[in-house]
Design an enzyme around this catalytic site. Structure first.
Site, PDB file in Angstrom:
ATOM      1  N   GLU A 263      88.685  79.021 -24.527  1.00 26.02           N
ATOM      2  CA  GLU A 263      87.856  78.017 -25.187  1.00 26.02           C
ATOM      3  C   GLU A 263      88.788  77.113 -25.975  1.00 26.02           C
ATOM      4  OE1 GLU A 263      85.373  79.570 -28.295  1.00 26.02           O
ATOM      5  OE2 GLU A 263      84.289  77.695 -28.558  1.00 26.02           O
TER       6      GLU A 263
ATOM      7  N   ASP B 223      82.590  75.228 -38.895  1.00 26.02           N
ATOM      8  CA  ASP B 223      83.822  76.007 -38.931  1.00 26.02           C
ATOM      9  C   ASP B 223      84.273  76.380 -40.335  1.00 26.02           C
ATOM     10  OD1 ASP B 223      84.631  76.417 -36.195  1.00 26.02           O
ATOM     11  OD2 ASP B 223      84.757  74.229 -36.076  1.00 26.02           O
TER      12      ASP B 223
END
Ligand SMILES: Cc1ncc(COP(=O)(O)O)c(C=O)c1O
Lengths: 273, 407
Positions: free
Chosen positions: A57, A68
């Site tokens: 990924e 995040d």
């Protein structure tokens, strides 16, 4: 899903079949492109593929990554400060896909895709060798105005849905409709980052997901140890390792490949009991 | 409820936040039509915030400029010094209604953070405020007051260390604590239903202003102007006049020091369509979609995004958007102080700067209402240094030696 002909099967599906036949937990490993440098990203990706990961990924760094935590946030801003652009990112997809045989999945925030042009982004991503896209801030509800999933499909890319423990029955159902490849289940309600313990309600949650989704389950967020993978064996088909890899990279500057490779070997090949 | 304003707005968030946003929307639909909620909202606006705020005729300034009559909607007279307390009361009542014990807020100028901290104290909620490190330095008085009110102020050190980064940090906190926390977003930005809710709460400003001007002048104004950071004070006052096409609505963005990247916050002149922080609108961004650095002397305008409804109304030519530079804002601050005895916040001074420029160019029979979104107390240090006040500078130096700040 129509996958009658093996040859037109998406690489993600092919890999999922291999994992199931091996009776083991699959591994998806995450990297932020351009961190610590584009060259390093490419060589670490290669090392990881050789060490046994099943999916890579690759995240396009974004200036405002709301989902995040500190490790990925920091990697994004360092990569951008180093000058990473989308065109370069696409080139790295090309060079990695040439060098490794595992399916590449692009993770990006929607604004990067949108500004590049949704259709062109999907077309380039496919052309350079990606198999799927994860765009966490592009919920299914906005598809009508964005045509993101439609464009991805047109170019033969899977769009991986991301769901969480707080997803309601209704949201699971909505996301399951037309879901492709595997469904990405965040292990807990939160942002990316390493945690010592896994969410202890995870089994019930994954059962709930399985009822709605007819495709394999990947579990990510906070997975950093072999014990985590062992706990998840039998409940998840794939585990996603993200911040844990960044932490190793941060801890071992110059020797990233060796250390990341060793870590991947330690967590891969775990059998489903 | 509509999720979009034309192509703008929407709810571009991770799946994780969707249930919380749906819950908020559903609860708001009920509250909106609940007479008790409306009564309580009004009660706190009057008894706590000090509404209604006055509409003041700036007759000295009007005479001096020799053109249109200028009225000032003085939101600076609200408790905590700005219009922000108005939507904070609305949201705090929602938080209570939904059984959330904690509010999360972000702040730029510190005014929204201060108002959030105040309502949290008043309604018995705990409060965490995210604030960029750059803003903490330039709006220090508000940091002190927020903490005095019991709020936790968390410095944000990543990105540009300003408002957009504080928004990101607040969203991350909310993602982690969505069960027990209410995100009190400070402007008409972010994912649906925030832009709609915050506009609804702020629309009381426009209602008051409309009533006040009709009473005073027996007619509606020709121009209503307000500064635009995210757009909450502008949408608040504009909404009272939006259905009357004869009233020109003018939003004023921060022109900063010049029009190069990183020196201003004018999204209309330098921005393009994008999807960031949960909504589609116009953002200052590069061609890859990375947000750009912004600047304004006014921390509350120093933001790369624009409220989606503002972007929409601008695209429909219902709102015109202008800009005022740092220097023009400082000059407006000076003029309003000298002629009217009012010091506006540096944000609001941008709207005043537009009124000052426009009034002499149009007839004496015309009327302009300028929204003073807040008062200037918080800007003491910036203004003193911009005006090179040596006495104040040496006072600060001596004061730091004179006082004991440590145990
Ligand atoms: C006094 C004042 N005016 C205006 C603003 C800008 O926000 P908005 O455009 O949402 O009114 C702020 C934000 O901090 C403020 O404190």
């Amino acid at each position: 899903m129509n996958q009658s002909e093996g040859s037109t099967m998406n690489d993600i599906d092919k890999k999922l079949v291999v994992i199931r036949n091996d009776n083991r937990v699959g591994i998806m490993a995450h990297l932020v492109a351009g961190y610590p440098s584009m060259k390093k990203t490419e060589s670490i990706a290669k090392t990881m593929a050789n060490a046994g990961v099943d999916f890579l990924e690759l995240q396009m760094p974004f200036s405002d990554p709301i989902a995040d935590g500190p490790a990925i946030m920091n990697a994004c801003s360092r990569s951008l400060a180093g000058g990473t652009k989308i065109t370069e990112f696409m080139k790295s997809i090309k060079s990695i896909s040439k060098n490794v045989s595992v399916p590449l999945i692009i993770m990006a925030y929607y604004n990067n895709v949108f500004k590049y042009g949704v259709d062109v982004f999907c077309s380039d991503a496919k052309y350079f060798g990606a198999s799927g896209l994860i765009v966490p801030d592009m919920p299914i509800d906005e598809e009508q105005s964005e045509h993101f999933m439609g464009n991805a499909k047109k170019h033969g890319l899977y769009t991986i849905r991301v769901i969480s423990p707080v997803s309601t029955h209704e949201r699971l159902k909505k996301n399951a409709k037309g879901a492709e490849g595997f469904v990405y289940c965040t292990s807990r309600q939160g942002i990316t980052g390493v945690h010592k313990e896994l969410n202890n309600n995870i089994e019930g949650y994954l059962k709930r997901v399985r009822k709605e989704f007819k495709i394999p389950l990947a579990v990510g967020f906070g997975i950093s140890r072999k014990e985590h993978v062992r706990t998840l064996a039998g409940h998840a088909d794939v585990v996603v390792i993200g911040s844990a890899i960044l932490n190793i990279i941060n801890k071992h500057p110059r020797n990233e490949e060796k250390n990341v490779g060793r870590f991947i070997k330690s967590i891969s090949g775990i059998k489903v009991h | 409820m509509k999720r979009h304003f034309g192509i703008f707005g929407g709810r571009y968030v991770p799946e994780l936040l969707i249930p919380a946003l749906e819950e908020l929307e559903n609860e708001y639909k009920l509250a909106k039509n609940d007479p008790r909620f409306k009564r309580e909202f009004k009660y706190h606006l009057n008894s706590f915030a000090g509404r209604p705020t006055p509409l003041t005729l700036a007759d000295n300034l009007t005479k001096k400029l020799g053109g249109a009559k200028i009225y000032l909607k003085n939101e600076g007279l609200n408790h905590t010094g700005a219009h922000k307390i108005t939507h904070c009361i609305g949201h705090a009542l929602m938080a209570k209604r939904m059984g959330k014990g904690r509010i999360i807020a972000e702040t730029g100028a510190g005014q929204h953070g201060l108002a959030s901290a105040a309502v949290a104290a008043r309604f018995g909620l705990s409060c965490t405020v995210y604030m960029g490190e750059t803003d903490i330095i330039r709006q220090r008085p508000n940091v002190f007051w927020m903490k005095s009110l019991g709020a936790e102020v968390v410095p944000v050190r990543n990105g540009n260390k300003t408002l957009k980064d504080a928004v990101n940090a607040a969203i991350r906190d909310w993602i982690e604590n969505v069960d027990n926390s209410y995100y009190l977003l400070g402007s008409v930005v972010g994912p649906h239903p925030y832009p709609t809710m915050t506009r609804d709460f702020q629309s009381v400003v426009g209602k008051e202003a409309r009533k006040q001007i009709l009473k005073e002048e027996k007619k509606l104004p020709d121009i209503v102007t307000a500064c635009i950071g995210g757009g909450s004070n502008a949408m608040g006052i504009f909404s009272g006049f939006i259905n009357k096409d004869t009233v020109e609505l003018v939003g004023v963005e921060a022109g900063g020091t010049d029009s190069t990247i990183g020196k201003h916050s004018s999204r209309i002149t330098g921005g393009s369509i994008g999807v960031v922080e949960g909504y589609k609108s116009i953002f200052l961004q590069d061609k890859d979609g990375q947000l750009q650095k912004t600047h304004s002397i006014a921390a509350g305008l120093d933001y790369a995004g624009l409220g989606p409804e503002i972007a929409y109304l601008h695209s429909k030519n219902r709102i015109r958007i202008k800009k005022a530079s740092d220097a023009e804002a400082l000059n407006a601050f000076k003029m309003l102080s000298r002629y009217e005895g009012i010091f506006p916040a540096l944000e609001s001074a941008h709207a005043i700067a537009y009124a000052i420029k426009k009034a002499p160019r149009i007839g004496k029979d015309k009327i302009i209402i300028a929204n003073i979104s807040g008062r200037g107390d918080k800007d003491l240090f910036i203004i003193a240094s911009a005006f090179k006040d040596k006495n104040f500078g040496s006072f600060l130096k001596d004061e730091s030696e004179r006082r004991e700040y440590h145990e």
